[in-house]
Design a protein around this motif. Structure first.
Motif, short mmCIF file in Angstrom:
data_model
loop_
_atom_site.label_atom_id
_atom_site.label_comp_id
_atom_site.label_asym_id
_atom_site.label_seq_id
_atom_site.Cartn_x
_atom_site.Cartn_y
_atom_site.Cartn_z
N ALA A 136 37.25 29.35 49.58
CA ALA A 136 38.29 30.25 49.10
C ALA A 136 39.61 29.51 48.96
O ALA A 136 40.35 29.70 47.99
N SER A 137 39.91 28.67 49.94
CA SER A 137 41.17 27.93 49.91
C SER A 137 41.23 26.98 48.71
O SER A 137 42.26 26.88 48.03
N SER A 138 40.11 26.32 48.43
CA SER A 138 40.09 25.38 47.29
C SER A 138 40.20 26.11 45.96
O SER A 138 40.68 25.54 44.97
N ALA A 139 39.78 27.39 45.93
CA ALA A 139 39.89 28.17 44.69
C ALA A 139 41.35 28.41 44.31
O ALA A 139 41.66 28.66 43.13
N LEU A 140 42.22 28.35 45.30
CA LEU A 140 43.65 28.57 45.04
C LEU A 140 44.34 27.33 44.47
O LEU A 140 45.45 27.42 43.96
N ARG A 141 43.69 26.20 44.57
CA ARG A 141 44.35 24.95 44.21
C ARG A 141 43.43 24.08 43.35
O ARG A 141 42.23 24.21 43.40
N TYR A 151 31.89 32.93 43.22
CA TYR A 151 31.98 33.65 44.49
C TYR A 151 33.24 33.25 45.25
O TYR A 151 33.82 34.07 45.97
N ASP A 152 33.67 31.99 45.13
CA ASP A 152 34.92 31.58 45.76
C ASP A 152 36.10 32.28 45.08
O ASP A 152 37.04 32.72 45.75
N ALA A 153 36.05 32.37 43.76
CA ALA A 153 37.10 33.09 43.04
C ALA A 153 37.14 34.55 43.46
O ALA A 153 38.21 35.12 43.72
N ALA A 154 35.97 35.16 43.56
CA ALA A 154 35.89 36.57 43.97
C ALA A 154 36.38 36.76 45.40
O ALA A 154 37.03 37.76 45.72
N ALA A 157 40.11 36.92 45.25
CA ALA A 157 40.53 38.18 44.64
C ALA A 157 40.36 39.35 45.60
O ALA A 157 41.26 40.19 45.76
N LEU A 158 39.22 39.41 46.27
CA LEU A 158 38.95 40.50 47.21
C LEU A 158 39.82 40.41 48.45
O LEU A 158 40.32 41.42 48.95
N ALA A 159 40.02 39.18 48.95
CA ALA A 159 40.86 39.01 50.14
C ALA A 159 42.29 39.42 49.87
O ALA A 159 42.95 40.04 50.71
N ALA A 160 42.80 39.09 48.68
CA ALA A 160 44.16 39.47 48.32
C ALA A 160 44.28 40.98 48.21
O ALA A 160 45.22 41.59 48.75
N ALA A 161 43.34 41.60 47.51
CA ALA A 161 43.39 43.05 47.31
C ALA A 161 43.18 43.80 48.63
O ALA A 161 43.79 44.86 48.85
N ARG A 179 48.13 32.60 40.54
CA ARG A 179 46.75 32.09 40.62
C ARG A 179 45.80 33.21 41.05
O ARG A 179 44.68 33.33 40.54
N ILE A 180 46.22 34.02 42.02
CA ILE A 180 45.39 35.14 42.48
C ILE A 180 45.12 36.11 41.33
O ILE A 180 44.00 36.60 41.17
N ALA A 181 46.13 36.36 40.52
CA ALA A 181 45.96 37.26 39.36
C ALA A 181 44.92 36.70 38.40
O ALA A 181 44.09 37.44 37.85
N GLU A 182 44.92 35.38 38.20
CA GLU A 182 43.95 34.75 37.29
C GLU A 182 42.54 34.82 37.86
O GLU A 182 41.57 35.10 37.14
N LEU A 183 42.41 34.59 39.16
CA LEU A 183 41.10 34.67 39.82
C LEU A 183 40.58 36.11 39.83
O LEU A 183 39.38 36.36 39.67
N THR A 184 41.51 37.06 39.98
CA THR A 184 41.13 38.47 39.97
C THR A 184 40.64 38.90 38.60
O THR A 184 39.64 39.61 38.47
N ALA A 185 41.33 38.45 37.56
CA ALA A 185 40.93 38.78 36.19
C ALA A 185 39.53 38.26 35.90
O ALA A 185 38.74 38.89 35.18
N ARG A 186 39.19 37.12 36.48
CA ARG A 186 37.87 36.53 36.26
C ARG A 186 36.78 37.26 37.04
O ARG A 186 35.61 37.25 36.67
N SER A 187 37.16 37.93 38.14
CA SER A 187 36.17 38.49 39.07
C SER A 187 35.79 39.93 38.79
O SER A 187 34.89 40.46 39.43
N GLY A 188 36.50 40.61 37.86
CA GLY A 188 36.10 41.95 37.48
C GLY A 188 36.96 43.04 38.10
O GLY A 188 37.91 42.78 38.84
N PRO A 189 36.61 44.31 37.82
CA PRO A 189 37.46 45.46 38.15
C PRO A 189 37.41 45.95 39.60
O PRO A 189 38.23 46.78 39.99
N ALA A 190 36.47 45.48 40.40
CA ALA A 190 36.32 46.04 41.74
C ALA A 190 37.46 45.65 42.68
O ALA A 190 37.90 46.46 43.50
N ALA A 191 37.95 44.42 42.57
CA ALA A 191 39.03 43.98 43.46
C ALA A 191 40.30 44.82 43.26
O ALA A 191 40.88 45.30 44.25
N PRO A 192 40.77 45.03 42.03
CA PRO A 192 41.94 45.91 41.86
C PRO A 192 41.70 47.32 42.42
O PRO A 192 42.65 47.97 42.88
N ALA A 193 40.45 47.78 42.37
CA ALA A 193 40.14 49.10 42.91
C ALA A 193 40.33 49.16 44.42
O ALA A 193 40.66 50.21 44.97
#
Length: 207
Positions: A136-141, A151-154, A157-161, A179-193
């Motif tokens: 997860a940490s490497s997905a941020l950088r 799954y790292d991107a997700a 996204a899920l941890a932030a939400a 960066r979190i917004a970009e990873l969230t956009a890639r991971s789908g609608p469940a995280a914003p929910a």
């Protein structure tokens, strides 16, 4: 190389474990929202769920380990937030029992204040949590978002939400907002929910 669980909900459960305090950082409904969203995200990333009119819609048939596809198929169209919140506590038990049966965690009964029954969860191998955290940490950088493991991107996204401080303390959520917004956009609608479900949760708690 350390093995980690295959399922996204199982990974998020382990990421919610605080290695320093040796206990879960989230519990109850809040943890359930995170795990339900992880299951929805896994289905979405695997093509078994799609989105129509901002609602989840079953697509390609396949595995349904937590029964979410069956629930969505049997229901009238409902929002992602509805499915994140539904049966959230049961989801915690299902994922916890799955991890315990597979030997990833140990669950012992205890009593809070000597009266209230509860479960004490401990991770059998802390390296598993550290490995998941490292992903997860490497997905941020570093690499472009398109090249990050899905799954790292997700997980980010899920941890932030879900306000999961074991992965993303509040200062990191602010620092890596774009960066979190970009990873969230890639991971789908469940995280914003999850974010919407938590807003309702805190609103109810304040009221």
């Amino acid at each position: 190389m350390v093995d980690v669980p295959d399922s996204l909900p199982a990974r998020m459960y382990l990421l919610a474990y605080d290695l320093n305090k040796q206990r879960m950082a989230l519990s109850g409904e809040r943890l359930g929202y995170l795990l339900r969203a992880a299951a929805l995200t896994e289905l979405y990333l695997d093509g078994r769920l799609t989105e129509e009119r901002r609602r989840p819609k079953p697509d390609t048939p396949g595995d349904d380990p937590y029964g979410l596809l069956a629930q969505i198929t049997a229901s009238k169209p409902r929002s992602w937030k509805y499915w994140v919140r539904k049966d959230s506590r049961a989801m915690v038990r299902a994922v916890r029992d799955e991890l315990a049966d597979a030997g990833w965690i140990r669950v012992r009964p205890r009593r809070v204040l000597g009266v209230f029954p509860a479960d004490q969860v401990s991770v059998r191998d802390p390296r598993v949590v550290k490995t998941l955290w490292g992903g997860a940490s490497s997905a941020l950088r570093g690499k472009p978002v398109a090249h990050v493991n899905s799954y790292d991107a997700a997980a980010v996204a899920l941890a932030a939400a879900g306000e999961l401080r074991t992965v993303l303390p509040r200062p990191d959520r602010r620092r890596h907002k774009r960066r979190i917004a970009e990873l969230t956009a890639r991971s789908g609608p469940a995280a914003p929910a999850v974010k919407k479900a938590l807003a309702d949760y805190w609103g109810a708690a304040a009221g």
